[in-house]
Design a protein around this motif. Sequence first.
Motif, short mmCIF file in Angstrom:
data_model
loop_
_atom_site.label_atom_id
_atom_site.label_comp_id
_atom_site.label_asym_id
_atom_site.label_seq_id
_atom_site.Cartn_x
_atom_site.Cartn_y
_atom_site.Cartn_z
N ILE A 143 0.87 -1.19 0.00
CA ILE A 143 0.00 0.00 0.00
C ILE A 143 0.89 1.22 0.00
CG2 ILE A 143 -1.88 1.24 1.13
CD1 ILE A 143 -2.82 -1.26 2.37
N ASP A 144 0.95 1.88 -1.15
CA ASP A 144 1.79 3.07 -1.25
C ASP A 144 1.00 4.27 -0.73
OD1 ASP A 144 4.06 4.52 -1.84
OD2 ASP A 144 3.40 5.01 -3.85
N GLU A 145 1.69 5.22 -0.14
CA GLU A 145 1.05 6.39 0.47
C GLU A 145 -0.05 5.94 1.43
OE1 GLU A 145 2.41 9.17 -0.25
OE2 GLU A 145 3.23 9.03 -2.26
N GLU A 146 0.34 5.07 2.34
CA GLU A 146 -0.66 4.41 3.18
C GLU A 146 -1.45 5.38 4.04
OE1 GLU A 146 -0.68 3.68 6.76
OE2 GLU A 146 0.86 5.20 7.08
N HIS A 147 -0.93 6.60 4.23
CA HIS A 147 -1.62 7.57 5.08
C HIS A 147 -2.78 8.24 4.37
CE1 HIS A 147 1.14 9.81 2.56
NE2 HIS A 147 0.23 10.76 2.63
N GLU A 148 -2.90 8.04 3.05
CA GLU A 148 -3.92 8.76 2.29
C GLU A 148 -5.33 8.45 2.78
OE1 GLU A 148 -4.30 10.96 -0.07
OE2 GLU A 148 -2.15 11.38 -0.18
N TRP A 149 -6.11 9.52 2.94
CA TRP A 149 -7.46 9.32 3.45
C TRP A 149 -8.39 8.65 2.45
CZ3 TRP A 149 -9.36 13.59 7.24
CH2 TRP A 149 -8.39 13.76 8.24
N THR A 150 -8.01 8.70 1.20
CA THR A 150 -8.88 8.09 0.20
C THR A 150 -8.90 6.56 0.33
OG1 THR A 150 -7.02 8.16 -1.34
CG2 THR A 150 -8.65 9.90 -1.52
N TYR A 151 -8.02 6.01 1.15
CA TYR A 151 -8.09 4.56 1.36
C TYR A 151 -9.28 4.17 2.21
CZ TYR A 151 -3.60 3.62 -0.83
OH TYR A 151 -2.59 3.49 -1.73
N LYS A 152 -9.91 5.16 2.80
CA LYS A 152 -11.12 4.85 3.56
C LYS A 152 -12.33 5.12 2.68
CE LYS A 152 -14.01 4.62 7.11
NZ LYS A 152 -14.45 3.76 8.05
N GLN A 153 -13.16 4.12 2.48
CA GLN A 153 -14.42 4.30 1.78
C GLN A 153 -15.35 5.00 2.73
OE1 GLN A 153 -16.61 4.70 -0.67
NE2 GLN A 153 -16.56 2.62 -1.47
N HIS A 154 -15.81 6.22 2.38
CA HIS A 154 -16.64 6.90 3.38
C HIS A 154 -18.04 7.23 2.90
CE1 HIS A 154 -15.07 10.27 1.05
NE2 HIS A 154 -16.18 10.88 1.41
N ASP A 155 -18.29 7.10 1.60
CA ASP A 155 -19.60 7.57 1.16
C ASP A 155 -20.53 6.45 0.72
OD1 ASP A 155 -18.15 6.97 -1.05
OD2 ASP A 155 -18.20 8.99 -1.91
N GLN A 156 -20.18 5.23 1.03
CA GLN A 156 -20.99 4.14 0.53
C GLN A 156 -20.66 2.90 1.38
OE1 GLN A 156 -20.19 3.74 -3.66
NE2 GLN A 156 -20.63 1.56 -3.62
N SER A 157 -21.65 2.07 1.60
CA SER A 157 -21.42 0.86 2.40
C SER A 157 -20.75 -0.20 1.53
CB SER A 157 -22.79 0.37 2.89
OG SER A 157 -22.76 -0.98 3.20
#
Length: 814
Positions: free
Chosen positions: A404-418
Motif C-alpha cells: 500500500i503506497d502512500e498508506e496515510h492517504e485518506w482516500t483509502y477509507k471508503q466513506h460515502d458508501q457501504s
Amino acid sequence: MRYAEVSVNSPVAQRRTFSYAIPQDLIIDVGQAVWAPFGEKLLQGIVLELIPFPAVEETREIAGTIDPHPLLSPAQVSLTRWISEYYLSPLFDAVALMLPPGFERRVVTFVSIPSIPDGFDLSSLTTKQKHALELIRRPGKANLKQLEKTLGKKETRAVVSQLVRQGLAVRNYELESVKVKPKIETYLQLAVDIDEARQEATKSREKRTTKQANLLDFLAEQHEPVPLAEARKRTKCNKAIVDALVNKGLVTVQQIEVRRDPLSYNKGIAPSYPLSLTAAQESAFRSIQSSLQEVAEEHISPPVFLLHGVTGSGKTEIYLQALAETVRLGKRGIVLVPEIALTPQTIERFASRFPNKVAILHSKLSLGEQFDEWRRIKNGEFDVVIGPRSAIFAPQPDLGLIVIDEEHEWTYKQHDQSPRYHTRDVAIKLAGLTGAVVVLGSATPDVETFYHAQRGDYRLLQLPERVVPRENAPLPQVTIVDLREELKAGNRSLFSRSLAQAIEKVLTNREQAILFLNRRGAATSIQCRNCGYVLRCNRCEVTLTYHLAEDNLVCHQCNYRIPVPQICPQCLSRRIKYLGVGTQKLEQEASYAFPQARLLRWDSDVTKGKHSHQEILNRFRSQEADILIGTQMVAKGLDLPQVTLVGVVSADTGLNLPDFRAGERTFQLLSQVAGRAGRGPSGGEAIFQTYSPEHYAIQAAAQHDYTLFYDKEIAYRRQLHNPPFTRLASLIYTHTNDAHCQKEAERMKRRIIEERDARGIADLSLIGPAPAFIHRLRGRFRWQLVLRGSELSAFLSQIPIPQGWTVDIDPVGV
Ligand code: ADP
Ligand code: ZN
Ligand code: ZN
C-alpha cells in the motif's frame, strides 16, 4: 441432503445469510454464485458455507448455479464476513466488492418448451395456452418480458404457470448481458492503390506540400487502416492535411469500433531492470525478502512492514524488488496506490519491470474491460495487480505480497458508501487469511500506523535520505513566513514579500513554481487578522465553524453556538476575517502581481474532463507555464524537476478544520507539497505562509522532521483520548426535518446509554448529538453522534439501527 448458507442480494437480508437445500444434481462450492428463491423472486446469492443441517426447519432449494466455478476464494469468503461484522454493513454489500464487475445485473427470465411429454393431449389446452405455447415453441425460448408485451402481464403469468405445472414449459434465468460501451476511433486508409498514392506523393513534393506527401507515403506502407492518432504522431500531419487528401479523393476516413485492451500500457514499454540498491534500501529490502522466504517456508506468520521513507528515497524500487522476490517464490502481488497517483509514469514503472504481467484496474475502464481484466486476473495471468482502493478485492490467486503506497492517504477509507471499509485494515486482514506479507509505504505515515510500528505490531523500516537527484540530496529548505508580520508591514496581498521575491527570481531564471492553496471543506472558520486568533469552542478545543444560513459560529462536537464577534476576544482588534480564499481568486491575484508569468490552474473545477489531469501536467512539464496553481492535487507524487519553488499560500486552512486529525492532515500535506520542490539538479526551496508559525505541524513539516511531529501528536492523542488510544464510530442520522432529526438522534443516544449501562461497559463514551460537519446536505439535515470505546462494532451490532442512520466505524473525518 446438504445445505448451504447463502448471502442473498436483497436489501432485507442485511448482515445475515439464509439456509438453502442443495438439490441432488447440483455441485456447489463455497464462493459459488447461485440463484436463490427469495419470496416471489429469484435472487443472486453467494454460497458462504456448506453445512450438514440448516439453521431453520423449512428451507427452499437453490434454483441453479450462475457460474460453474466459485467466484470468491475461501479467504475472500472469510473476508466478507469480517467486513460485514466489523463495519456493520449488509453482507451482500461486502460480497459485491469481490464479484466480477457488472455482476449485479438484472435477471432475465426465459420460458422454453424442452419437449412435449409422450402422449400429452395438446387438445386439452385452452386457446390462450395454445397461443402461448406457439409463441414459445417457434423461437425455441421466449423472454418473459416479451411475452408479457404480447399477451398482457397478468395473463402471461397465469398461462406460463399453468404450462409449467403441466410439465410442458420450464423457466430459465439468465443475467442481463453486460453493456459494453463501444469505443470508436478514427482510422485512415488510402482510397487509391499504392502506385497511384506514390505518384501523388511525388507530385506533392514537387508542389512543396511535403506533409501531404509524407502522409501518403506512410499510408502506402500500411496494409490496413491506421488510427488517425498514430498517423499524426508518425508524420506530424494535422487535420487540414488529412482533409486536403480526403478532398482530393486520395484518402478515406472511417470510424471503427475498437475493443480497447487495457494492457496496451504494456505495449511499447522497454523492459527495465532492478537498480543496485543504496545501503538503506538494501537493508530494508533484505528484511522484506527474508520475511517473504520464511513465510513461504511456513516458519512465520506474515508480518506487516511500515516502510517510512522521505519522498524520493526509493520506496518504489523496494516495492518492485519485493514483488520480483514474491514472483520468484511462485506467488503474486497486489499494489495499491491512491487513484490520483495512478499516472502513466507510475504504471510504466511497474509494467516495464514485469512485462505483460501487470494488470491495471482503474475507474476509467469500461465495465466490459473491467470484467475482462477480472477474469484474466482470476485465471492467474498476472504477477502484479495495480489499482486504487478497490484493487484489494481483485481475485489475485496465490497472494504473497500486498503493497500500500502512500498508506496515510485518506482516500483509502471508503466513506460515502457501504461498506465503509479502510483499505489498510482490509488488506492486513486479507494478508492474514492468505499468508501474504504487507508493506505499507509513506513519507508521512498515519499516526496510528506509526504507533503500531513503535509498539512492534508492525516492523519499521526507514529510508531517511533522498536518492534523487543524487544520493543523500538534501530536502528543500523551507522558510516559514509569519503573515501577521506582513500585515503589520502593510502588505495585504496574498503574497508575502519573501514569496513575491522568490517568485520573481524563478521567473527571471526561467524555472518553475507551484503555488499551493488547500481549500477543502464546505464551511469556513473565522480568524483575527491582527493576532491570528482562531475562535474555538471552549468546551471541546475544536475550531468553531461559520454557518452562513444562521450567521452563527457552531461547535460541531457539542453544538455550542455563538454569534460572530465584532471584536477579537484576544486582542480586541476589529479585523475579524472569514478564511476562505479559493484557487480561482489566487489565480486572479497572481495574474495582477506577476503579469509576465504564464499561469496554469489545476483543481477539481478544471479537471472534470477525462484526460485533463494528464494534459495539465504535460503542459506544465513541457514548460508551457511558469506557475502551477492548485489544490492538493499538486501535492501528490508529482515529479517535476524544473520546479525550484513551492509556495504554500496559506498553511492554516486545514489546521482550522474541526477534526482532531487536523494537525496530522496539515503536516502530511505540507510535507508532500514541500517535497515537490528541488527534485531537479537546480535544487529548490519552499515557503509556508501562516498565521500560526509556532504550530508543531507547520514547524515539523518545515524541518522535514516526522519524529518532531509524531511525538507531539501522539501526546495530544493520549491526553485527549483519541485514536489510537481508543476507537471511534460515527453515527449520522439524516432527515428533511431538522427537529425530527435532532429528536431521533437524542432517542438513539438514550438507547445507546441504556444498553451500555445494562451491560456495564465502562470505557464507552458518547459525544453529541450535534449537527454534523455538513449540517445540511442536498436538502437533508444531518445530526451526528460519536462513540468512543474499544469493541464498538460488537456493541453496536446489538442495537437496532433504523433506516436513515449511517454508521461509520473508524471514520476518517469527524
Ligand atoms: P519514492 O517512491 O520513495 O518517492 P522512488 O522509488 O520514486 O522514491 O525513487 C525516486 C527516484 O530515484 C526514481 O527516479 C528512481 O528511479 C530513483 N532510484 C531509486 N532507487 C535508486 C537506486 N538505488 N539507484 C539509483 N536510482 C534510484
Ligand atoms: Zn486578535
Ligand atoms: Zn464544543
